[in-house]
Write a protein that holds these residues in place. Structure first.
Motif, short mmCIF file in Angstrom:
data_model
loop_
_atom_site.label_atom_id
_atom_site.label_comp_id
_atom_site.label_asym_id
_atom_site.label_seq_id
_atom_site.Cartn_x
_atom_site.Cartn_y
_atom_site.Cartn_z
N LEU A 259 8.80 44.22 54.63
CA LEU A 259 9.07 42.83 54.97
C LEU A 259 7.71 42.05 55.35
O LEU A 259 6.93 42.43 55.99
N LEU A 260 7.75 40.80 54.84
CA LEU A 260 6.65 40.07 55.02
C LEU A 260 7.27 39.18 56.46
O LEU A 260 8.35 38.51 56.58
N THR A 261 6.57 39.34 57.46
CA THR A 261 7.06 38.90 58.72
C THR A 261 6.33 37.39 59.39
O THR A 261 6.72 36.98 60.22
N TRP A 262 5.08 37.17 58.62
CA TRP A 262 4.60 36.02 59.28
C TRP A 262 4.19 35.09 57.90
O TRP A 262 3.19 34.67 57.77
N PRO A 263 5.16 34.98 57.11
CA PRO A 263 5.03 34.07 55.83
C PRO A 263 5.11 32.43 56.15
O PRO A 263 6.20 32.37 56.77
N VAL A 264 4.27 31.68 55.65
CA VAL A 264 4.31 30.35 55.95
C VAL A 264 5.17 29.71 54.23
O VAL A 264 4.27 29.70 53.47
N VAL A 265 6.35 29.83 54.38
CA VAL A 265 6.99 29.20 53.13
C VAL A 265 6.75 27.70 52.64
O VAL A 265 7.38 27.03 53.68
N VAL A 266 6.23 27.28 51.60
CA VAL A 266 6.02 25.96 51.23
C VAL A 266 7.02 25.47 50.21
O VAL A 266 6.96 26.30 49.07
N THR A 267 7.88 24.73 50.60
CA THR A 267 8.84 23.87 49.46
C THR A 267 8.69 22.55 49.65
O THR A 267 8.02 21.71 50.78
N ARG A 268 9.15 21.79 48.66
CA ARG A 268 9.69 20.38 48.53
C ARG A 268 10.96 20.04 47.88
O ARG A 268 11.32 20.91 46.97
N PRO A 269 11.47 19.06 48.12
CA PRO A 269 12.87 18.70 47.52
C PRO A 269 12.83 18.29 46.26
O PRO A 269 11.65 17.85 45.66
N HIS A 270 13.83 18.70 45.41
CA HIS A 270 13.69 18.03 43.97
C HIS A 270 13.62 16.47 43.82
O HIS A 270 14.22 15.86 44.65
N GLY A 271 13.01 16.06 42.83
CA GLY A 271 12.82 14.59 42.92
C GLY A 271 11.35 13.97 43.45
O GLY A 271 11.00 13.05 43.48
N SER A 272 10.69 15.14 44.31
CA SER A 272 9.51 14.70 44.92
C SER A 272 8.38 14.97 44.10
O SER A 272 8.68 15.72 43.07
N GLU A 273 7.25 14.73 44.37
CA GLU A 273 6.05 14.91 43.76
C GLU A 273 5.04 15.92 44.42
O GLU A 273 5.10 15.83 45.51
N ALA A 274 4.16 16.76 43.68
CA ALA A 274 3.49 17.72 44.51
C ALA A 274 2.54 16.87 45.48
O ALA A 274 2.34 17.62 46.53
#
Length: 494
Positions: A159-174
């Motif tokens: 199990l990864l217990t300190w992951p910083v998960v990076v996401t963005r919504p659909h329709g956005s740009e990087a």
């Protein structure tokens, strides 16, 4: 406002801790399966240092990188992660409250006096680099390279217990980092190139996932392992939905976040992390996650969550892996919660001014119980405060019990709380029960998943229409006599 230096990355923080004698290097072999958990919890419960495991082992083989644990195992280190000495945390909370609701500026002199606030706003704009140190080396998309723990005997796997998960919504740009979400969502290693991301429906990552699923498109995801303290704490804070954790980390850090383009997905990632995992979550692809031990002290039920297919792993030349363990408090999340409690108090008081202090007992999983001290002025005020906390502030929607006390009661002292409940609370009159309210579905005591009752206890002195009896007078000695007693007994009593 800040007395400690800027920690640009995890290594800078570890160097500071080691220089302060607050980091221990363990050269003896320690197994990632269960044994490391015992060492971490024993250290945390003794108020011990950051741990660096130089000989972590899995299946009898030495791990390919050192493992760091107990990073925020004391309130002092949580404060240091914010760049603060412990005594500066309340002032920083006042600053954050003002930053959220800035007072009007009156003239140039007033504007200059608020320069720290303006500077903090500027620091929310990330700086984009062409390449980060987290991308010095490329590795196969193979999770066997990562020394992930199996914390508890009943856990389903690594199990990864300190992951910083990076996401963005659909329709956005990087490049639109203001729309990003950073979340600490545990990730089960399912196979060498697949992870299960456990984000609950109300969290930002899940909201972004729904936008990609509606468009029937795969969602880009990146995971930063071993991020700098400000990024870790910003991702853990219960920020409003309109506030980007990526941006807010600049306020916490005291310097702009540095990002770099991921190599295989259209996202910007923390440039100074130790390891970056990149991949995609495809619509409808889920797998049974768990069971895993959680902060409640129980194992979670097995439930389906989205699967991330890895497309790349990048890392520093000599990466280190950051881990933690959750369980019945005290654990690292409960220690972090103590400091966040202090940070949040000014923001709570801005919404509910009569609140003078508030304590979330760590033993109650840091949010399921609250003891609130108020400046009581009128009948029914304690109930109004209960309803305001439950209804106005999202972070209290899962708080099962609220106890309200007067200003002469220390809300962090169980003896004081028990005395107030025993002498100022009538069970029939002063207990408010609600039914069918939102609740963390991990609460096994709830009769239905996600719905449960709440209880408010008014342990304040009753005034006006709240009682038809004369209220008793609290006994107290003359302060001069107390001082005289202390003088006479100095050196006599331990």
């Amino acid at each position: 406002m800040r007395s400690l230096p800027v920690f640009d990355d995890l290594r800078a923080f570890l160097g500071w801790a080691e220089a302060a004698g607050d980091l221990a290097r363990l050269s003896a072999p320690v197994d990632l399966r269960h044994e490391m958990t015992a060492v971490q919890l024993a250290t945390l419960r003794a108020g011990g240092p950051v741990l660096r495991f130089d000989a972590a082992r899995r299946d009898g083989q030495r791990a390919g990188m050192p493992v760091i644990a107990n990073l925020f195992g004391t309130p002092a280190r949580v404060a240091a992660g914010l760049g603060l000495a412990p005594g500066e945390v309340p002032g920083f909370g006042e600053f954050l409250a003002a930053l959220r609701n800035p007072p009007p500026v009156e003239g140039m002199r007033d504007a200059l006096s608020k320069w720290p606030m303006l500077r903090a706003a500027l620091q929310t704009r990330p700086k984009v680099l062409r390449r980060g140190v987290a991308q010095e080396r490329a590795a196969p998309a193979d999770m066997s390279l990562i020394p992930a723990q199996i914390p508890w005997p009943g856990d389903a796997g690594p199990l990864l217990t300190w992951p910083v998960v990076v996401t963005r919504p659909h329709g956005s740009e990087a490049r639109q980092t203001g729309r990003y979400n950073l979340g600490i969502y545990r990730a089960q290693v399912l196979s060498p190139d697949r992870l299960i991301l456990r984000w609950l429906a109300h969290r930002g990552g899940a909201a972004h996932h729904r936008t990609w699923a509606r468009a029937s498109e795969p969602m880009p995801v990146a995971i930063a392992l071993g991020a700098d303290p400000a990024t870790l704490l910003a991702a853990a804070l219960p920020l409003p939905e309109t506030v980007s954790e990526m941006a807010f980390s600049g306020v916490l850090r005291g310097a702009r976040a540095e990002l770099a383009p991921a190599t295989t997905v259209p996202l910007l990632v923390p440039a100074n992390a130790e390891i970056i995992l990149e991949g995609w979550v495809h619509p409808g692809e889920v797998a049974p996650e768990g069971p895993f031990g959680d902060h409640t002290g129980y194992y979670n039920a097995v439930e389906p969550f989205p699967v991330m297919r890895l497309s790349a792993i990048t890392h520093r030349r000599d990466p280190i892996y950051l881990t933690t363990v959750t369980g019945r408090p005290p654990d690292e999340p409960s220690v972090i919660g103590e400091v966040f409690n202090t940070l949040a108090l000014p923001m709570i008081r801005a919404q509910i001014p009569e609140v003078t202090d508030l304590w979330l007992p760590p033993a109650a999983c840091s949010y399921r119980m609250a003891v609130v001290q108020i400046d009581k002025r009128y009948p029914g005020q304690a109930r109004r405060v209960m309803m305001a906390l439950w209804g106005m502030l999202a972070q209290f929607s899962y708080t099962k019990t609220i106890i309200v006390v007067d200003r002469d009661i220390d809300p962090r002292n169980w003896d004081d709380i028990a005395w107030a409940m025993a002498t100022r609370m009538d069970a029939a009159r002063d207990v408010m029960l609600l039914d069918g309210t939102p609740m963390d579905y991990l609460d096994f005591a709830s009769p239905h998943e996600g719905l449960a009752g709440k209880m408010g206890i008014d342990a304040t002195t009753k005034i006006g229409a709240e009682t038809v009896r004369d209220w008793g007078q609290v006994m107290a000695l003359d302060p001069a006599h107390v001082a005289r007693a202390e003088s006479l007994l100095r050196g006599v009593l331990p």
